[in-house]
Design a protein around this motif. Structure first.
Motif, PDB file in Angstrom:
ATOM      1  N   LYS A   1       0.809  -1.221   0.000  1.00 53.10           N
ATOM      2  CA  LYS A   1       0.000   0.000   0.000  1.00 53.10           C
ATOM      3  C   LYS A   1       0.844   1.273   0.000  1.00 53.10           C
ATOM      4  N   ALA A  34      -2.844  -6.296   3.926  1.00 54.26           N
ATOM      5  CA  ALA A  34      -3.944  -5.623   4.610  1.00 54.26           C
ATOM      6  C   ALA A  34      -5.268  -5.949   3.913  1.00 54.26           C
ATOM      7  N   GLU A  83      -7.466   3.664  -1.840  1.00 56.45           N
ATOM      8  CA  GLU A  83      -6.665   2.574  -2.404  1.00 56.45           C
ATOM      9  C   GLU A  83      -7.371   1.989  -3.603  1.00 56.45           C
TER      10      GLU A  83
HETATM   11 MG    MG Z   1      -7.204  -2.826   0.991  1.00 53.18          MG
END
Ligand code: MG
Ligand code: ATP
Ligand code: MG
Length: 393
Positions: free
Chosen positions: A111, A156, A274
């Motif tokens: 990320k 995540a 995201e």
């Molecule tokens: Mg995610």
């Protein structure tokens, strides 16, 4: 077996054993969860053959896949970004046609790297900073203020890599809760959002891009809880959200569905949260509410069929996630009670993923209600949930 003759308009190798389907390409899907399962359901309608590649024997998609654990596919795609990307890159070098590209998965599965990538491409994001020790985290806190969002870079999902520090005093416990700096952490400035929005985007093998209507996503404890389609936002905001989503996906390589999660902030900005390089929870409503569901669209995109119409065929849709409310049998009982009621709600469709184990907060299924207005579908959902709580307690 790898395919070597990939090009931008048609997928690579045709499989000899295939009959007269719309596409003779066998699609390998890395991951066999509910997204893989719904991809298989969509593929089956077009008679596209799918191989689910998942280490779990009884994963949700296994019952519907053509074959299991065999790499003999014409195109390889993913239903989860947490895959071994080094192997994917190697396969690509050997000629396997990966859609989206391994380079995209590499950027997205970290990320922090994802944020660096999008900021380089001029996409608006909450400010962010890598943190390697408590001192750098303090510095970030001074710069960004509190509350401060601490995130793990990798692995995540459903908020499991996020911790909020409300003040400097809470920083070290937030970091510990995420497993410490060894896990690889970064921080984000708090996004004061009015609503969270999402845009499902599809990119064809010819690089053409289509965007689904903007939806509102409502999270509870970091997990997607409810999705409303279309989002009730000013036209300008929906246009801006679509532009940001389009631009974000244009900066990535490969065909397929992409989901762009966004914040609409209190000062009228759209910030990217995201991107997922695959079908997404915010697009489940498309199965019942759009001319082409995100799952069918993904299949069309990766095999190189013409893309379908992403627009809504119903005025409104609401999606409610069936999250595990209790462990084991009690959890199954509660979910089945709710489903029993949903089955008689007008416009409702129940999806049950058939996961072998019930866990607290686990996504076990979802219910989509479509209808003539948001007010109507919301009232149907409210009556479903209200009745449930009065009956079950
Ligand atoms: Mg995610
Ligand atoms: P997913 O299951 O969507 O992959 P995830 O575990 O990757 O989730 P994020 O999408 O980063 O987690 O964050 C989960 C939720 O936490 C967001 O949808 C939003 O509600 C909240 N959140 C994340 N980042 C911020 C931020 N910078 N400011 C405010 N809230 C945030
Ligand atoms: Mg998210």
């Amino acid at each position: 077996r790898a395919s070597r003759d990939s090009n931008e308009t048609s997928p690579a190798r045709k499989d000899d054993s295939s009959v007269h389907g719309l596409s003779e390409t066998i699609v390998g899907v890395l991951g066999g969860g509910q997204l893989g399962r719904m991809l298989c359901q969509a593929a089956s309608q077009l008679a596209i053959k799918v191989m689910v590649l998942d280490p779990l024997e009884n994963c949700p998609a296994s019952a519907l896949s053509y074959h299991h654990m065999v790499v003999a596919c014409g195109v390889l795609t993913v239903e989860i970004e947490h895959v071994d990307v080094a192997t994917m890159e190697k396969l690509e070098q050997q000629g396997v046609d990966c859609q989206p590209k391994a380079s995209t998965i590499r950027i997205i599965q970290d990320k922090y790297l994802q944020k660096v990538h999008f900021s380089r491409h001029g996409i608006p994001l909450p400010e962010f900073m890598e943190v390697n020790d408590l001192e750098s985290a303090w510095r970030a806190g001074k710069q960004f203020g509190y509350p401060l969002m601490v995130k793990s870079k990798r692995l995540a999902y459903d908020g499991r890599g996020n911790a909020v520090a409300k003040s400097e005093e809470e920083l070290s416990s937030a970091i510990t809760a995420l497993g410490g700096f060894d896990r690889g952490l970064y921080v984000e400035k708090w996004a004061p959002f009015v609503k969270e929005l999402a845009v499902i985007v599809v990119r064809g093998r010819d690089k053409s891009i289509l965007c689904y209507p903007v939806v509102e996503t409502i999270h509870k404890e970091n997990i997607c809880h409810i999705v409303k389609a279309p989002a009730a936002v000013p036209w300008k905001i929906s246009e801006l959200a679509t532009d940001v989503a389009h631009k974000a996906v244009s900066s990535l390589e490969g065909a397929g569905i992409f989901a762009v999660e966004l914040f609409w902030t209190n000062n009228g900005q759209i910030l990217l949260n995201e991107v997922a390089p695959r079908p997404h929870n915010s697009g489940h409503h498309t199965i019942e509410s759009c001319y082409t569901s995100q799952f069918e669209q993904h299949m069309r995109a990766v095999v190189g069929l013409p893309l379908g119409d992403p627009s809504m065929k119903t005025p409104a849709a609401i999606m409610y996630n069936l999250l595990g409310e209790a462990e084991g049998e009690r959890g199954f009982y509660l979910a089945h009670q709710l489903i029993g009621k949903a089955l008689s709600i007008p416009g409702a469709t129940v999806h049950w993923y058939d996961k072998p184990e019930m866990r607290q907060q686990r996504k076990m299924g979802h219910i989509t209600i479509v209808g003539s207005s948001m007010g109507l579908v919301e009232s149907h959902l409210n009556s479903l949930l209200k009745e449930d709580s009065s009956d079950c307690q």
